[in-house]
Design a protein around this motif. Structure first.
Motif, short mmCIF file in Angstrom:
data_model
loop_
_atom_site.label_atom_id
_atom_site.label_comp_id
_atom_site.label_asym_id
_atom_site.label_seq_id
_atom_site.Cartn_x
_atom_site.Cartn_y
_atom_site.Cartn_z
N ALA A 102 0.78 -1.08 0.06
CA ALA A 102 -0.07 0.10 -0.08
C ALA A 102 0.86 1.12 -0.09
O ALA A 102 1.92 1.18 0.86
N ILE A 103 0.44 2.16 -0.67
CA ILE A 103 1.49 3.35 -0.94
C ILE A 103 0.85 4.71 -0.75
O ILE A 103 -0.32 4.73 -1.21
N THR A 104 1.36 5.63 -0.18
CA THR A 104 0.99 7.01 -0.14
C THR A 104 2.06 7.73 -0.60
O THR A 104 3.19 7.50 -0.41
N GLY A 105 1.82 9.04 -1.33
CA GLY A 105 2.80 9.82 -1.97
C GLY A 105 2.71 10.00 -3.32
O GLY A 105 1.49 9.82 -4.04
N ARG A 106 3.78 10.42 -4.04
CA ARG A 106 3.87 10.69 -5.58
C ARG A 106 3.43 9.34 -6.53
O ARG A 106 3.92 8.36 -6.25
N LYS A 107 2.17 9.45 -7.21
CA LYS A 107 1.67 8.24 -7.95
C LYS A 107 2.84 7.55 -8.77
O LYS A 107 2.81 6.50 -8.93
N THR A 108 3.62 8.75 -9.53
CA THR A 108 4.50 8.12 -10.37
C THR A 108 5.69 7.64 -9.96
O THR A 108 5.94 6.57 -10.62
N ASP A 109 6.09 7.68 -8.78
CA ASP A 109 7.11 7.08 -8.21
C ASP A 109 6.49 5.82 -7.55
O ASP A 109 7.19 4.79 -7.88
N ALA A 110 5.25 5.83 -7.24
CA ALA A 110 4.75 4.54 -6.75
C ALA A 110 4.38 3.58 -7.78
O ALA A 110 4.77 2.13 -7.78
N HIS A 111 4.25 4.06 -9.14
CA HIS A 111 4.12 3.25 -10.14
C HIS A 111 5.50 2.45 -10.33
O HIS A 111 5.64 1.33 -10.89
N VAL A 112 6.43 3.28 -10.60
CA VAL A 112 7.92 2.72 -10.83
C VAL A 112 8.14 1.73 -9.75
O VAL A 112 8.76 0.76 -10.34
N ILE A 113 7.91 2.02 -8.76
CA ILE A 113 8.21 0.97 -7.59
C ILE A 113 7.58 -0.41 -7.54
O ILE A 113 8.02 -1.31 -7.58
N ASP A 114 6.12 -0.33 -7.81
CA ASP A 114 5.35 -1.69 -7.79
C ASP A 114 5.74 -2.30 -9.22
O ASP A 114 5.98 -3.57 -9.14
N GLU A 115 6.23 -1.83 -10.26
CA GLU A 115 6.74 -2.58 -11.43
C GLU A 115 7.86 -3.10 -11.28
O GLU A 115 8.41 -4.11 -11.59
N TYR A 116 8.82 -2.41 -10.55
CA TYR A 116 10.02 -2.97 -10.06
C TYR A 116 9.97 -4.03 -9.13
O TYR A 116 10.63 -5.13 -9.44
N LEU A 117 9.16 -4.23 -8.26
CA LEU A 117 9.00 -5.19 -7.35
C LEU A 117 8.40 -6.50 -8.02
O LEU A 117 8.80 -7.69 -7.64
N LYS A 118 7.47 -6.22 -8.83
CA LYS A 118 6.81 -7.27 -9.59
C LYS A 118 7.95 -8.06 -10.38
O LYS A 118 8.14 -9.38 -10.67
N VAL A 119 8.80 -7.17 -11.18
CA VAL A 119 9.88 -7.94 -11.99
C VAL A 119 10.92 -8.74 -11.13
O VAL A 119 11.36 -9.83 -11.31
N GLU A 120 11.04 -8.11 -9.83
CA GLU A 120 12.26 -8.83 -9.06
C GLU A 120 11.59 -10.07 -8.62
O GLU A 120 12.51 -11.13 -8.28
N CYS A 121 10.45 -10.16 -8.14
CA CYS A 121 9.55 -11.53 -7.82
C CYS A 121 9.64 -12.46 -8.94
O CYS A 121 9.93 -13.72 -8.54
N LYS A 122 9.37 -11.95 -10.11
CA LYS A 122 9.59 -12.96 -11.35
C LYS A 122 10.79 -13.59 -11.36
O LYS A 122 10.97 -14.60 -11.73
N LYS A 123 11.91 -12.67 -11.40
CA LYS A 123 12.94 -13.05 -11.51
C LYS A 123 13.75 -14.14 -10.28
O LYS A 123 14.11 -15.17 -10.81
N TYR A 124 13.28 -13.58 -9.17
CA TYR A 124 13.60 -14.77 -7.96
C TYR A 124 13.03 -16.22 -8.22
O TYR A 124 13.57 -17.05 -8.27
N LYS A 125 11.53 -16.15 -8.52
CA LYS A 125 10.78 -17.28 -8.82
C LYS A 125 11.51 -18.26 -10.01
O LYS A 125 11.51 -19.51 -9.96
N TYR A 126 11.76 -17.50 -10.87
CA TYR A 126 12.51 -18.25 -12.21
C TYR A 126 13.69 -18.81 -11.73
O TYR A 126 13.95 -20.03 -12.33
N TYR A 127 14.68 -17.91 -11.29
CA TYR A 127 15.68 -18.44 -10.74
C TYR A 127 15.73 -19.92 -9.73
O TYR A 127 16.55 -20.70 -9.46
N PHE A 128 15.08 -19.30 -8.59
CA PHE A 128 14.89 -20.31 -7.35
C PHE A 128 13.95 -21.39 -7.22
O PHE A 128 13.74 -22.14 -6.52
N GLY A 129 12.61 -21.07 -8.24
CA GLY A 129 11.50 -21.81 -8.13
C GLY A 129 10.82 -21.64 -6.93
O GLY A 129 9.96 -22.74 -6.70
#
Length: 249
Positions: A72-99
């Motif tokens: 859950a995010i409060t603050g600037r919307k553009t920064d929030a969008h950058v962060i949630d996309e970054y976290l989604k990519v990191e989760c996908k990468k971790y699941k791909y490498y480590f299962g």
């Protein structure tokens, strides 16, 4: 005689604060109120939104990052969008490498390091967002707070945003009760907490998300939220939660 200030974009004020980080923190403190709390088996996020649509990304303040964690995010919307996309990519990468899913504490630390680097580089500005994580993994349920400076904290319950002091006092006085709450109880506790400052606020719509044992991260529908709010009206204390929800199927 006045001391000369550095001309670097990373400016320090005489008290020792980084001015860009201080501005970002002040922006978060003026944002929407976000509440997160957890029991032993579940973690809940709740925030008021101006949109009734759960798919309106421009107004969404709660985002599912993976099946076991969301923010859950409060603050600037553009920064929030950058962060949630970054976290989604990191989760996908971790699941791909480590299962397996990304452990919540390591995901929070990764984001904290990224936000910290942004606050120290001349070419970057701090993210003007405050973030609450809710997740569940092998270590149990989690609520984490991440600040614009990159600092992060493991919490039992937390509120960020504007007008939050009264809610913070309420959460602190009921921490032990939250830990033993069931799924229905913890949702009731979250509704009561966010309404503690301005009861019955009608200018915004309440969004609630929950994750836990055998429970994927889920943003509750408007109908479910309305049902819980109706049942919660009779709760005058945390101990009343079980009675308030005894009729929920």
């Amino acid at each position: 005689m006045c001391e000369k200030q550095t001309l670097s974009p990373i400016l320090w004020d005489p008290r020792g604060f980084l001015l860009p980080v201080q501005r970002a923190t002040n922006s978060v403190n003026k944002g929407s109120e976000v509440v997160g709390l957890k029991s032993k088996e579940f973690a809940v996020l709740t925030v008021f939104s101006t949109s009734t649509s759960l798919t309106d990304k421009s107004e969404t303040k709660i985002v599912a990052i993976d099946s076991h964690v969301g923010i859950a995010i409060t603050g600037r919307k553009t920064d929030a969008h950058v962060i949630d996309e970054y976290l989604k990519v990191e989760c996908k990468k971790y699941k791909y490498y480590f299962g397996k899913p990304y452990p919540v504490n390591r995901l929070v630390a990764e984001l904290g390091n990224t936000m910290f680097r942004n606050s120290q580089r001349i070419s970057c500005q701090p993210f003007e967002v405050g973030i609450l994580f809710a997740g569940y993994d092998e270590g149990g349920s989690h609520i984490y707070q991440v600040m614009p400076s990159g600092e992060y904290f493991n919490c039992k319950a937390m509120v960020i945003g504007g007008r939050s002091q009264t809610v913070r006092n309420y959460l602190e006085s009921n921490l032990e009760c939250f830990l033993t709450s069931t799924k229905e109880d913890i949702i009731c506790d979250a509704i009561r907490a966010i309404n503690w400052e301005i009861p019955g606020e009608k200018q915004s719509h309440l969004n609630i998300a929950i994750v836990g044992e055998n429970q994927k991260f889920e943003l509750l529908s408007g109908k479910d939220v309305a049902t819980y709010e109706k049942k919660c009206r009779g709760c005058e204390s945390v101990e009343d939660s079980i009675q308030c929800y005894s009729q929920i199927s």
